[in-house]
Design a protein around this motif. Structure first.
Motif, short mmCIF file in Angstrom:
data_model
loop_
_atom_site.label_atom_id
_atom_site.label_comp_id
_atom_site.label_asym_id
_atom_site.label_seq_id
_atom_site.Cartn_x
_atom_site.Cartn_y
_atom_site.Cartn_z
N ARG A 411 0.86 -1.18 0.00
CA ARG A 411 0.00 0.00 0.00
C ARG A 411 0.90 1.24 0.00
O ARG A 411 1.84 1.33 0.78
CB ARG A 411 -0.91 0.00 1.22
CG ARG A 411 -1.86 -1.19 1.25
CD ARG A 411 -2.79 -1.14 2.46
NE ARG A 411 -3.57 -2.36 2.58
CZ ARG A 411 -4.71 -2.60 1.93
NH1 ARG A 411 -5.20 -1.67 1.12
NH2 ARG A 411 -5.35 -3.75 2.10
N GLY A 412 0.63 2.12 -0.91
CA GLY A 412 1.48 3.29 -1.04
C GLY A 412 1.77 3.59 -2.50
O GLY A 412 1.04 3.15 -3.40
N GLY A 413 2.85 4.28 -2.77
CA GLY A 413 3.15 4.74 -4.11
C GLY A 413 3.87 3.69 -4.95
O GLY A 413 4.36 2.67 -4.45
N ASP A 414 3.95 3.99 -6.24
CA ASP A 414 4.62 3.08 -7.17
C ASP A 414 6.11 2.97 -6.89
O ASP A 414 6.71 1.90 -7.06
CB ASP A 414 4.41 3.55 -8.61
CG ASP A 414 2.99 3.30 -9.10
OD1 ASP A 414 2.22 2.63 -8.39
OD2 ASP A 414 2.65 3.80 -10.20
N GLU A 415 6.74 4.06 -6.45
CA GLU A 415 8.18 4.02 -6.24
C GLU A 415 8.57 3.04 -5.14
O GLU A 415 9.58 2.33 -5.25
CB GLU A 415 8.71 5.42 -5.92
CG GLU A 415 8.72 6.36 -7.13
CD GLU A 415 9.46 5.76 -8.31
OE1 GLU A 415 10.59 5.26 -8.12
OE2 GLU A 415 8.91 5.78 -9.42
N SER A 416 7.78 2.99 -4.08
CA SER A 416 8.09 2.04 -3.02
C SER A 416 7.96 0.60 -3.51
O SER A 416 8.71 -0.29 -3.10
CB SER A 416 7.19 2.26 -1.81
OG SER A 416 5.82 2.07 -2.15
N ASN A 417 7.02 0.36 -4.43
CA ASN A 417 6.86 -0.99 -4.98
C ASN A 417 7.96 -1.33 -5.97
O ASN A 417 8.40 -2.48 -6.03
CB ASN A 417 5.48 -1.13 -5.62
CG ASN A 417 4.40 -1.33 -4.58
OD1 ASN A 417 4.23 -2.43 -4.08
ND2 ASN A 417 3.68 -0.26 -4.25
N ARG A 418 8.42 -0.34 -6.72
CA ARG A 418 9.59 -0.60 -7.59
C ARG A 418 10.81 -0.93 -6.74
O ARG A 418 11.60 -1.82 -7.08
CB ARG A 418 9.86 0.61 -8.48
CG ARG A 418 8.81 0.83 -9.56
CD ARG A 418 9.27 1.89 -10.56
NE ARG A 418 8.29 2.08 -11.61
CZ ARG A 418 7.33 2.99 -11.61
NH1 ARG A 418 7.23 3.84 -10.59
NH2 ARG A 418 6.47 3.06 -12.61
N ALA A 419 10.97 -0.22 -5.65
CA ALA A 419 12.10 -0.49 -4.75
C ALA A 419 11.98 -1.88 -4.14
O ALA A 419 12.98 -2.59 -3.98
CB ALA A 419 12.16 0.58 -3.66
N LEU A 420 10.75 -2.27 -3.79
CA LEU A 420 10.54 -3.60 -3.22
C LEU A 420 10.89 -4.68 -4.25
O LEU A 420 11.55 -5.67 -3.92
CB LEU A 420 9.09 -3.76 -2.78
CG LEU A 420 8.71 -5.15 -2.24
CD1 LEU A 420 9.54 -5.51 -1.02
CD2 LEU A 420 7.21 -5.20 -1.91
N LEU A 421 10.49 -4.48 -5.50
CA LEU A 421 10.81 -5.45 -6.54
C LEU A 421 12.32 -5.55 -6.72
O LEU A 421 12.86 -6.67 -6.83
CB LEU A 421 10.14 -5.04 -7.85
CG LEU A 421 10.35 -6.00 -9.03
CD1 LEU A 421 9.70 -7.35 -8.76
CD2 LEU A 421 9.80 -5.40 -10.32
N ASP A 422 13.01 -4.43 -6.77
CA ASP A 422 14.47 -4.45 -6.88
C ASP A 422 15.10 -5.19 -5.71
O ASP A 422 16.04 -5.98 -5.87
CB ASP A 422 15.02 -3.02 -6.93
CG ASP A 422 14.79 -2.35 -8.27
OD1 ASP A 422 14.50 -3.06 -9.25
OD2 ASP A 422 14.89 -1.11 -8.33
N ARG A 438 -4.84 -1.52 -13.43
CA ARG A 438 -5.66 -0.31 -13.28
C ARG A 438 -4.81 0.91 -12.93
O ARG A 438 -5.12 1.69 -12.03
CB ARG A 438 -6.76 -0.52 -12.23
CG ARG A 438 -7.73 -1.65 -12.57
CD ARG A 438 -8.89 -1.69 -11.58
NE ARG A 438 -9.76 -2.81 -11.85
CZ ARG A 438 -9.66 -4.01 -11.27
NH1 ARG A 438 -8.68 -4.22 -10.38
NH2 ARG A 438 -10.48 -4.98 -11.56
N GLY A 439 -3.70 1.05 -13.61
CA GLY A 439 -2.82 2.20 -13.43
C GLY A 439 -1.87 2.11 -12.27
O GLY A 439 -1.09 3.04 -12.03
N LYS A 440 -1.87 1.00 -11.54
CA LYS A 440 -0.99 0.83 -10.39
C LYS A 440 0.11 -0.17 -10.68
O LYS A 440 -0.14 -1.24 -11.26
CB LYS A 440 -1.79 0.36 -9.16
CG LYS A 440 -2.78 1.37 -8.63
CD LYS A 440 -3.47 0.81 -7.38
CE LYS A 440 -4.43 1.82 -6.77
NZ LYS A 440 -5.09 1.27 -5.54
N PHE A 441 1.33 0.17 -10.28
CA PHE A 441 2.46 -0.75 -10.39
C PHE A 441 2.21 -1.94 -9.47
O PHE A 441 1.91 -1.77 -8.28
CB PHE A 441 3.74 -0.03 -10.00
CG PHE A 441 4.99 -0.84 -10.16
CD1 PHE A 441 5.76 -0.72 -11.31
CD2 PHE A 441 5.43 -1.70 -9.16
CE1 PHE A 441 6.94 -1.45 -11.47
CE2 PHE A 441 6.60 -2.44 -9.30
CZ PHE A 441 7.35 -2.31 -10.46
N ALA A 442 2.32 -3.15 -10.01
CA ALA A 442 2.03 -4.35 -9.21
C ALA A 442 3.14 -5.37 -9.39
O ALA A 442 3.73 -5.50 -10.46
CB ALA A 442 0.70 -4.96 -9.64
#
Length: 500
Positions: A411-422, A438-442
């Motif tokens: 839950r939060g922004g796309d950047e935190s999820n990109r960082a989690l994926l990395d 639906r427009g959200k990085f997943a």
């Protein structure tokens, strides 16, 4: 290479593959080499004098393996895993050793007839109707990929829509249009370009809340094209989209296709084999009644190893009408009798390998019960993972997940999820890919690998949870700069790397 040498080195190769499977879990899933690193280790020119075969195996260990992303690693959860198995690998060796070219029945009768028979077997196992088998008006053919299946079925659809004119004179650009979901495989647009229709012929149809194609939106798009004098040639429905695993409502799409005379192709590349389990056969609702063609990839989830797409046609005359050519040097009495299948007329290439051996070996080794067990285990593990995500307030599930793919995010922004994926991929223990829902990085976690078990899924969740903790408290450790940038060497001193 003599027969004796082949025996010696063949045993060494089998041992090497077996050793690789046994040790692959100890390797980082995602390759860590820099661009150009593999080529830099290879000689600038080929050898003038032949080398011992053992030297090649040495270079496999020294150069090739470090330069691989390991698709057979039990922690490979990216894209959709490819399920290599022992029976399939051995059958591939048999195919290579036989070296037959199965373009005509005459050039390899057993190659053709085994393929017919095994694909009829598979049709029965996943509940396809008789009209898709050689007992009916259609039949199955092995393509290399779902994209090739899309290409040949689109050519068959254009052949039918044009009464054969396209095969004779080429595509009348601007006349024919095709339709698919906004969630469909990107290979579809590539295929449409390959036929000469161009991207402007594609209509991407919006989806419903469940991410399946909206039949009402499809009808509206077709009505608009018909009003402008265009011909709806083909609609592609998807059973298990690449991005989210969504299932299009074929039973609602089919009547629209029939009303306007559009060919209905069902792309079930990922999910179709799940119908081997009776409780999952709901994914094929509407296929028996409405589909003109259907394709699924045993190399994704049915342990068959690349490359193997099972493509089925309800009316084989439409396919052969679009693709058949007959030079004098290929004429023969068996073909002219009409009693045999010449698979060169069912695909774009003329030549073809003996791929059917792979599925034959897999089905005979595992049996239907063993294959069902593999599918059911994957689905159960995915549902367990989804329950862990759903029970953690930090995370959310973003799409329905009836099969073995989970789309989720912090839950939060796309950047935190990109960082989690990395961060998770930098651990070397697992490899996840991503999409947009639906427009959200997943993040996507797809289960189905041959060696993946519960402990590997649990490891993935533990690593995700610990990496999420680290991201929430970045000052607790010495973070590298630019946390969100992609790098497989990142976080090497973080708690993520040492989670286990």
């Amino acid at each position: 290479m003599t027969a004796a040498q082949f025996r010696e080195h063949g045993r060494a190769v089998v041992d090497w593959v077996a050793d690789y499977w046994e040790r692959v879990e100890s390797l980082p899933v995602l390759s860590r080499v820099a661009p150009g690193a593999v080529r830099a280790q290879l000689p600038s020119s080929p050898p003038e004098v032949g080398e011992p075969f053992a030297a090649l195996l040495d270079d496999m260990d020294r150069i090739i393996v470090p330069g691989l992303t390991h698709w057979q690693h039990p922690g490979f959860f990216a894209y959709y895993p490819t399920g290599a198995s022992g029976p399939a690998a051995l059958a591939d060796l048999l195919s290579s050793g036989l070296g037959v070219q199965g373009m005509l029945w005459q050039t390899a009768p057993a190659c053709t007839e085994l393929e017919q028979h095994v694909l009829d077997w598979l049709a029965g196992l996943i509940g396809l109707p008789e009209r898709f088998t050689f007992a009916g008006s259609g039949g199955g053919v092995v393509q290399d990929s779902a994209s090739s299946a899309m290409l040949v079925t689109l050519l068959a659809a254009l052949h039918r829509a044009s009464d054969g004119q396209v095969a004779r004179d080429g595509v009348d650009r601007g006349r024919y249009v095709v339709y698919t979901s906004t969630e469909a495989n990107c290979g579809f647009e590539k295929v449409v370009r390959d036929t000469g229709l161009g991207s402007s012929a594609v209509r991407f149809i919006d989806t419903r809340d469940d991410l399946g194609m909206d039949p009402k939106a499809l009808r509206t798009a077709i009505e608009q094209d018909v009003a402008c004098g265009r011909t709806p040639a083909l609609v592609m429905a998807t059973v298990g989209t690449t991005s989210t695993g969504a299932v299009d409502p074929v039973q609602l799409i089919g009547p629209v296709c029939r009303e306007y005379g559009a060919w209905l192709h069902v792309d079930a590349a990922y999910a179709g084999v799940a119908a081997i389990c009776p409780e999952l056969r709901w994914i094929h609702a509407g296929v028996a009644e409405f589909a003109d063609s259907y394709a699924t990839n045993p190399h994704k989830w049915l342990l068959t190893a690349l490359d193997f797409d099972a493509c089925y046609i309800a009316d084989r005359s439409a396919l052969t009408g679009a693709l058949a050519v007959l030079p004098e040097y290929l004429r023969n009495s068996a073909s002219e009798s009409g009693a045999v299948v010449d698979y060169r007329d069912w695909q774009v290439p003329v030549g073809r390998r003996f791929r059917a051996l792979k599925l034959w070996a897999v089905i005979r080794w595992y049996g239907a019960a063993g294959l069902r067990e593999h599918i059911r285990r994957s689905v159960a593990l995915a549902q367990q993972f989804a329950s862990w995500v759903g029970a953690d307030d930090r995370f959310e599930v973003l799409a329905p997940h009836p099969l073995s793919l989970i789309c989720f995010r912090l839950r939060g922004g796309d950047e935190s999820n990109r960082a989690l994926l990395d961060a998770i991929n930098a651990t070397g223990r697992v490899f996840l890919s991503h999409t947009e829902v639906r427009g959200k990085f997943a993040l996507r976690l797809a289960i189905g690998g041959t060696a993946t078990r519960q402990e590997h899924v649990a490891t993935a969740w533990t690593l995700l949870s610990q990496c999420a903790d680290t991201l929430a408290a970045p000052r607790s450790i010495d973070w590298p700069e630019q946390v969100g940038a992609a790098s497989t060497e990142r976080f090497q001193d973080s708690r993520c790397r040492g989670a286990h």
